[in-house]
Design a protein around this motif. Structure first.
Motif, PDB file in Angstrom:
ATOM      1  N   LEU A 103     -11.085 -19.625  -9.264  1.00  0.00           N
ATOM      2  CA  LEU A 103     -11.427 -19.511 -10.679  1.00  0.00           C
ATOM      3  C   LEU A 103     -12.885 -19.880 -10.918  1.00  0.00           C
ATOM      4  N   LYS A 104     -13.369 -20.893 -10.226  1.00  0.00           N
ATOM      5  CA  LYS A 104     -14.773 -21.288 -10.378  1.00  0.00           C
ATOM      6  C   LYS A 104     -15.682 -20.122 -10.021  1.00  0.00           C
ATOM      7  N   LYS A 105     -15.383 -19.438  -8.934  1.00  0.00           N
ATOM      8  CA  LYS A 105     -16.187 -18.287  -8.511  1.00  0.00           C
ATOM      9  C   LYS A 105     -16.170 -17.197  -9.596  1.00  0.00           C
ATOM     10  N   THR A 106     -15.011 -16.966 -10.192  1.00  0.00           N
ATOM     11  CA  THR A 106     -14.884 -15.959 -11.244  1.00  0.00           C
ATOM     12  C   THR A 106     -15.708 -16.330 -12.473  1.00  0.00           C
ATOM     13  N   ILE A 107     -15.573 -17.570 -12.932  1.00  0.00           N
ATOM     14  CA  ILE A 107     -16.306 -18.031 -14.118  1.00  0.00           C
ATOM     15  C   ILE A 107     -17.811 -17.966 -13.862  1.00  0.00           C
ATOM     16  N   ASP A 108     -18.252 -18.428 -12.695  1.00  0.00           N
ATOM     17  CA  ASP A 108     -19.675 -18.389 -12.352  1.00  0.00           C
ATOM     18  C   ASP A 108     -20.191 -16.952 -12.351  1.00  0.00           C
ATOM     19  N   TYR A 109     -19.407 -16.023 -11.817  1.00  0.00           N
ATOM     20  CA  TYR A 109     -19.784 -14.611 -11.780  1.00  0.00           C
ATOM     21  C   TYR A 109     -20.006 -14.078 -13.201  1.00  0.00           C
TER      22      TYR A 109
END
Length: 137
Positions: A71-77
């Motif tokens: 989820l962190k990767k998604t939000i950062d993207y």
């Protein structure tokens, strides 16, 4: 007589809050620092959290620790690119340890001047649908 209340009788802020709380889709707003600003009833149920615990906490709070990097990767993207993420039929584990199946949409939200403020995450719980499909097979 109109089916809608007159402008004089309605508090639009209250009206919007009632609508957001009534929607079956989970809605979570998160600022750029990763703090949950709001969460509706559907999102509370999906992620197994209480509003009073989620608001002001880090957005990763509602997921099992093993699921947080994704989820962190998604939000950062979304924050860095401004592009909307559409994730279909995602299997994840909420903070209560329950496996859930969700469709998730994450979009950037900005002020009127175009300044990034955070993201809004819409989450549709498709767990029952997936379980029924598996039983049919």
């Amino acid at each position: 007589m109109s089916a809608y209340p007159s402008r004089e009788l309605i508090d639009y802020s209250m009206f919007h809050e009632i609508v957001i709380e009534s929607i079956a889709t989970g809605i979570v707003t998160i600022n750029l620092e990763g703090t949950v600003l709001s969460i509706n009833k559907a999102a509370e149920k999906i992620f197994g959290v209480k509003k009073q615990d989620a608001i002001g906490s880090n957005y990763l709070y509602g997921l099992d620790k093993s699921e947080r990097p994704r989820l962190k990767k998604t939000i950062d993207y979304v924050i860095h690119t401004g592009k909307t993420f559409c994730g279909y039929d995602i299997t994840t584990i909420n903070c209560q340890g329950n496996t859930i199946y969700i469709n998730t949409y994450v979009s950037l939200f900005e002020n009127l001047a175009g300044k990034k403020l955070g993201v809004v995450m819409l989450t549709e719980d498709i767990t029952q649908k997936r379980k029924m499909e598996e039983e049919m097979r």
